[in-house]
Design a protein around this motif. Sequence first.
Motif, short mmCIF file in Angstrom:
data_model
loop_
_atom_site.label_atom_id
_atom_site.label_comp_id
_atom_site.label_asym_id
_atom_site.label_seq_id
_atom_site.Cartn_x
_atom_site.Cartn_y
_atom_site.Cartn_z
N VAL A 403 -38.39 -19.71 17.20
CA VAL A 403 -38.01 -20.58 16.33
C VAL A 403 -37.62 -19.76 14.89
O VAL A 403 -36.97 -20.35 14.05
N ASP A 404 -37.86 -18.57 15.07
CA ASP A 404 -37.75 -17.68 13.69
C ASP A 404 -36.61 -16.75 13.99
O ASP A 404 -36.58 -15.67 13.40
N GLU A 405 -35.64 -17.26 14.78
CA GLU A 405 -34.54 -16.22 15.04
C GLU A 405 -33.71 -15.98 13.96
O GLU A 405 -32.80 -14.95 13.95
N ASP A 406 -33.57 -16.77 12.92
CA ASP A 406 -33.00 -16.33 11.90
C ASP A 406 -33.62 -15.31 10.97
O ASP A 406 -33.13 -15.08 9.79
N ASP A 407 -34.74 -14.99 11.14
CA ASP A 407 -35.56 -14.28 10.33
C ASP A 407 -35.45 -12.89 10.81
O ASP A 407 -35.78 -12.67 12.14
N LEU A 408 -35.23 -11.97 9.72
CA LEU A 408 -35.29 -10.34 10.29
C LEU A 408 -36.88 -10.10 10.09
O LEU A 408 -37.53 -10.15 9.30
N LYS A 409 -37.35 -9.66 11.21
CA LYS A 409 -38.85 -9.36 11.56
C LYS A 409 -38.83 -8.05 12.67
O LYS A 409 -38.11 -8.01 13.43
N LYS A 410 -39.94 -7.55 12.85
CA LYS A 410 -40.23 -6.74 13.71
C LYS A 410 -40.82 -7.28 15.07
O LYS A 410 -41.55 -8.25 15.12
N ALA A 411 -40.11 -6.71 16.15
CA ALA A 411 -40.33 -7.64 17.46
C ALA A 411 -40.40 -6.44 18.51
O ALA A 411 -39.67 -5.37 18.57
N ASP A 412 -41.05 -6.79 19.75
CA ASP A 412 -41.11 -6.22 20.78
C ASP A 412 -39.90 -6.40 21.71
O ASP A 412 -39.69 -7.60 22.38
N VAL A 413 -39.13 -5.37 22.00
CA VAL A 413 -37.80 -5.50 22.94
C VAL A 413 -38.29 -5.71 24.20
O VAL A 413 -37.72 -6.41 25.00
N THR A 414 -39.23 -4.88 24.76
CA THR A 414 -39.70 -5.07 26.09
C THR A 414 -40.28 -6.72 26.32
O THR A 414 -39.87 -7.28 27.49
N ALA A 415 -41.03 -6.94 25.29
CA ALA A 415 -41.33 -8.71 25.54
C ALA A 415 -40.00 -9.41 25.71
O ALA A 415 -40.19 -10.35 26.52
N GLY A 416 -39.05 -8.93 24.82
CA GLY A 416 -37.85 -9.93 24.90
C GLY A 416 -37.36 -9.88 26.17
O GLY A 416 -36.75 -10.94 26.78
N LEU A 417 -37.26 -8.65 26.73
CA LEU A 417 -36.63 -8.65 28.09
C LEU A 417 -37.32 -9.40 29.24
O LEU A 417 -36.78 -9.85 30.16
N SER A 439 -39.65 2.18 29.08
CA SER A 439 -40.46 3.15 28.27
C SER A 439 -41.13 2.40 27.16
O SER A 439 -40.93 1.40 26.81
N ASP A 440 -42.23 3.20 26.83
CA ASP A 440 -42.82 2.71 25.54
C ASP A 440 -42.06 2.78 24.36
O ASP A 440 -41.41 3.70 23.76
N LEU A 441 -41.67 1.68 23.57
CA LEU A 441 -40.85 1.46 22.47
C LEU A 441 -41.56 1.10 21.23
O LEU A 441 -42.58 0.12 21.42
N PRO A 442 -41.16 1.50 20.18
CA PRO A 442 -41.66 0.98 19.05
C PRO A 442 -41.14 -0.39 18.59
O PRO A 442 -39.93 -0.72 18.95
N ALA A 443 -41.73 -1.10 17.74
CA ALA A 443 -41.27 -2.57 17.58
C ALA A 443 -40.13 -2.36 16.45
O ALA A 443 -40.01 -1.38 15.74
N ILE A 444 -38.93 -2.94 16.63
CA ILE A 444 -37.79 -2.84 15.83
C ILE A 444 -37.66 -3.86 14.86
O ILE A 444 -38.11 -5.19 15.26
N GLU A 445 -37.00 -3.65 13.76
CA GLU A 445 -36.59 -4.72 12.89
C GLU A 445 -35.19 -5.46 13.35
O GLU A 445 -34.30 -4.82 13.72
N CYS A 446 -35.41 -6.80 13.64
CA CYS A 446 -34.29 -7.44 14.56
C CYS A 446 -34.35 -8.91 14.23
O CYS A 446 -35.34 -9.58 13.48
N TYR A 447 -33.58 -9.59 14.97
CA TYR A 447 -33.59 -11.13 14.85
C TYR A 447 -34.04 -11.56 16.26
O TYR A 447 -33.04 -11.54 17.25
N PRO A 448 -35.34 -11.58 16.70
CA PRO A 448 -35.43 -11.83 18.01
C PRO A 448 -34.92 -12.78 18.74
O PRO A 448 -34.56 -12.60 20.08
N GLY A 449 -34.78 -14.09 18.46
CA GLY A 449 -34.00 -15.01 19.13
C GLY A 449 -32.60 -14.78 19.65
O GLY A 449 -31.96 -14.81 20.48
N LYS A 450 -31.89 -14.14 18.29
CA LYS A 450 -30.49 -13.65 18.81
C LYS A 450 -30.39 -12.27 19.66
O LYS A 450 -29.55 -12.61 20.45
#
Length: 562
Positions: A403-417, A439-450
Amino acid sequence: MKGKEPIFLPLYLGSEKSVVARTGRDNMLSGIYMGIVLIMVFYNLFIYFSVKDRSYIYYVVYVLFAGLTQFGLKGYNFQYLWPGDGAFDTLSVTLFGAIGGLAALLFTRNFLELKKRHSRFNILILTFSAFFILSILAVCAGFTTEAFKAMQITTSISSVGVFCISIILMLKGYRGAKFFFYAWSVLLAGAVIFLLKDYGLLPYNTFTSYSVQGASAIEMALLSFGLADRINILKREKEMSQAEALRVAKENERIIREQNVLLEQKVHERTLELQDANEELNATLEDLKQAQSQLVESEKMASLGQLTAGIAHEINNPVNFVSSNVNPLRRDIDLLLDAMAAIEKVALSEAGSGEKEKEIESIKEDLDFDYLKVEITHLLKGIHEGASRTAEIVKGLRIFSRVDEDDLKKADVTAGLESTLVIINNLTSNKIAVIRKFSDLPAIECYPGKLNQVFLNILTNAVHAVVKKFGERPGGKITISTHCDNTHVYVTIADNGTGMDDHVKRKIFEPFFTTKDVGEGTGLGMSIAYNTIGKHNGDIIVESTLGEGTRFVLQLPITHKS
């Protein structure tokens, strides 16, 4: 007047007044003809700049040079356009006639779509075009007489050829060929009348003298109508396509609405059946309600809407597993409570301890107490497994539909995949091998939902390509791998599906471009993915070989820079 061949020279005898009147009429008719030519030229040139269809530019060149040829035959070019330049006027009729004939053939080839519809006719038209080009080169080299004869012969043969081609295509049902048939019929009729006049078979009058110009004007108008009809056909096809897209969208909306209603009913039914379950089951049911709300909100996502039926199926399986164990568990608990009541009654009786012990053993034996304990344990284990699987699916849905897809925040790419793979599990299970190389990835600043939507669009296309190649046969494979460096995270999604040729690969990011059948895709998925990656200041690289597969590499910065 002199020439190498017999010359037909019309002579008029009359008073000055009658000659002036006749000359004025000739000028008026020629002026009307040239006016028609100029109207056709500027009108269709304007349309060309609007629609960018090459048929229009070929038509404009043909009409312009056909008009100049007819004007040259009447002497108006020498009188008005290049007075005094007799040398150029001598060769201009041949030159303009050859250019007009070449443009007419190119227009015919493009308008009738001969390259696509009939390759033999296409080769014939190109052959005629080559003779016109040779005529043009001969004029430029000074062989005016030879060029004129070649131009005349080529014009005559190619006119008959185009006429016959239009008849064949018209009989095959191609609508545009009708305009060519009528146009060339009129032009050939005008040419025949003109020739019969020259050979004395018809009288030399205004009608026979201007039969070619009149037929040419009618032909130009009919061909212009054909071009206009082509626009109408394209417009109707576009409207039909838009109507089909709207119908598909409404059908998807109806399916989503029905699935949401069905899901709500299922959740309500399961809630009633599991009221007596433990606290963990109640928490799971609460998560299911939240999943329902998230699915209702996700109607705005067209791709997730198409997968709603699959998601409902995934949730339905573990819930059914839980509900199928509830009734047996309730029955066993009722038996256990009855046994406890009987044992309590025996314990409170005044019989001796030995007799009480025998009666209790008898009750337990009648109840098959040991098996009852095993069955209760088994049923509870099944309920726990179903609840855990449901919770896993709900967690994946919750992560995916942020629900926070319009907010720029740190997120786990692996969890999204992982959450995206849960979403498409119904599409890949038992058909396609999904290989994870995370691989072990750092959290990145992104729009998680998008970003999750990008993963879904690419993976859905990969599934479609693999299924199209393998069908129900084994061998389909999708590999997802990740790695990172100091500044970027890289996500690679590769499949061994149908692959793409260079033409498709160049167009995949264009809006509304799709290789799927009507109703299977909107053509917006990869365009959205491209724009989303661009919004993240990242890059998307496509590598594909037709028949072997496709590989997408997403490059995402760890820190978002505005």
